[in-house]
Design an enzyme around this catalytic site. Structure first.
Site, PDB file in Angstrom:
ATOM      1  CG  HIS A 142       1.395  -8.322  -4.085  1.00 29.06           C
ATOM      2  ND1 HIS A 142       0.980  -9.612  -4.317  1.00 29.06           N
ATOM      3  CD2 HIS A 142       0.984  -8.010  -2.821  1.00 29.06           C
ATOM      4  CE1 HIS A 142       0.339 -10.062  -3.244  1.00 29.06           C
ATOM      5  NE2 HIS A 142       0.340  -9.121  -2.329  1.00 29.06           N
ATOM      6  CG  HIS A 143      -2.293  -5.595  -2.509  1.00 30.70           C
ATOM      7  ND1 HIS A 143      -2.836  -6.613  -3.261  1.00 30.70           N
ATOM      8  CD2 HIS A 143      -2.010  -6.138  -1.285  1.00 30.70           C
ATOM      9  CE1 HIS A 143      -2.884  -7.720  -2.534  1.00 30.70           C
ATOM     10  NE2 HIS A 143      -2.384  -7.456  -1.341  1.00 30.70           N
ATOM     11  CB  CYS A 144       1.253  -0.114  -4.639  1.00 28.46           C
ATOM     12  SG  CYS A 144       1.296   1.655  -4.969  1.00 28.46           S
ATOM     13  CD  GLN A 184      -6.269 -10.308  -8.292  1.00 31.03           C
ATOM     14  OE1 GLN A 184      -7.300 -10.345  -7.620  1.00 31.03           O
ATOM     15  NE2 GLN A 184      -6.208  -9.676  -9.452  1.00 31.03           N
ATOM     16  CG  ASN A 186      -4.727  -5.579  -6.656  1.00 34.65           C
ATOM     17  OD1 ASN A 186      -3.849  -5.802  -5.811  1.00 34.65           O
ATOM     18  ND2 ASN A 186      -5.665  -4.679  -6.464  1.00 34.65           N
TER      19      ASN A 186
END
Length: 356
Positions: A142-144, A184, A186
């Protein structure tokens, strides 16, 4: 016109909608030990489920690697080219010595496992719509976002799974992401910043990586947690906001990012949730989805302590014991008296919880 993809071929109906490949696991010369995680956690989850006789090798859906053509549905060519530089991959995976390895080794030993997990998430998206639920034992990067990786996330599998469904599956035009990893999310937030078809709920430790203020603007339901948040407060917040999110908008698919880095003692998460709390959290999310008959795709995301794999397996076994995931149910829709009973019981539990 959508390109043809192996990832959307129908899985045998005898299979559970559980997606995995032995290629998920990252092993190279002990370098994986330089990152604070268990790089074989995905295989361990599957082994625990086999020991408990829930699944067998021929009953799980074999993940296929996402091709460049698949990845280009979201990623820029420029970004994919950057991954041909070992130092870029070292930065994204936070394993510095990777910078000194020839890129063909980095492709084979680091990026191929991540591409296979990404293919697994895309496949699980279609399976979830077909069967009512699906679990990719990996994924949750979920950070990509389309043009930037980070935090061990090299491919935007959540964005990809949703875009594939929007483009290729009739009747899927709204998605809700429930991101309960300690960090988070992001990446998907940046990708869906101005996309009104995607509703994002994100509960995370407000003080840790990535602290992406720009990306926060995409979150419709933001649950910012304090250091050391414990079970009672956490579960109450998850319950309230998951119900709230699904009452506000009924999506055609839920993507549930079920990070286990909320576990007490996780070196990166900074929260203090017990193993039982994690199992209960997953139950809350699946009950909310199943009671509303919304297909749910779960990915396992962050959380790499040695005991993590056992907790993920216990959670999947618990979902099965409660009738929230079921091979038969999967193919026959959610009209299932066992599930209805579980949902009634949980409503009682929650009333009791809020009275305490």
């Amino acid at each position: 016109r959508p390109h043809r993809t192996e990832l959307y071929e129908d899985a045998p109906s005898a299979c559970w909608p559980i997606v995995y490949s032995p290629d998920y696991n990252i092993t190279f010369m002990g370098l994986e030990k330089l990152h604070p995680f268990d790089a074989g956690k995905w295989g361990k989850v599957i082994n625990f489920l086999k020991e408990e006789k829930l699944i067998a090798d021929d009953l799980i859906v074999q993940a296929q690697e996402a091709t460049d053509e698949d990845l280009l549905v979201v990623h820029t060519r420029r970004y994919l080219n950057k991954l041909k530089w070992s130092f870029v991959v070292a930065t994204i995976t936070e394993i510095p010595p990777v910078a000194f390895l020839p890129n063909f080794i980095v492709q084979r030993k680091v990026l191929r496992p991540l591409r296979t997990q990404t293919g697994g998430t895309i496949m699980a998206g279609k399976l979830a719509v077909d069967r009512g639920w699906a679990i990719n034992v990996g994924g949750g990067f979920h950070h990509c976002s389309s043009d930037k990786g980070g935090g061990f996330c090299a491919y935007a599998d959540i964005t990809l799974a949703i875009k594939f469904l929007f483009e290729r599956v009739q009747g899927v035009s709204k998605a809700t992401i429930i991101d309960l990893d300690a960090h988070q999310g992001n990446g998907h937030e940046r990708d869906f910043m101005d996309d009104h078809r995607v509703y994002i709920m994100d509960a995370y430790n407000r003080y840790i990586y990535p602290g992406d203020g720009f990306a926060k603007r995409a979150i419709k339901r933001k649950v910012e947690l304090e250091w050391g948040t414990e079970d009672a407060e956490y579960l109450q917040k998850v319950q309230t906001h998951v119900e709230g999110a699904l009452n506000e908008l009924k999506p055609d698919i839920i993507v549930y990012n079920a990070g286990t880095d909320i576990l007490d003692g996780d070196p990166l998460g900074g929260l203090a949730i017990s193993p039982q709390g994690i199992v209960k959290r997953d139950e809350v999310v699946f009950k909310a989805a199943r009671s509303r008959r919304i297909p749910i795709l779960m990915v396992t995301s962050g959380g790499y302590q040695k005991r993590t794999a056992r907790i993920i397996a216990d959670s999947i076994l618990n979902l099965h014991n409660l009738g929230l995931i079921d091979k038969e149910l999967a193919t026959s829709g959610a009209e299932n008296p066992k599930v209805e009973q579980v949902i009634r019981d949980s409503a009682k539990d929650l009333t009791n919880l809020s009275l305490q």
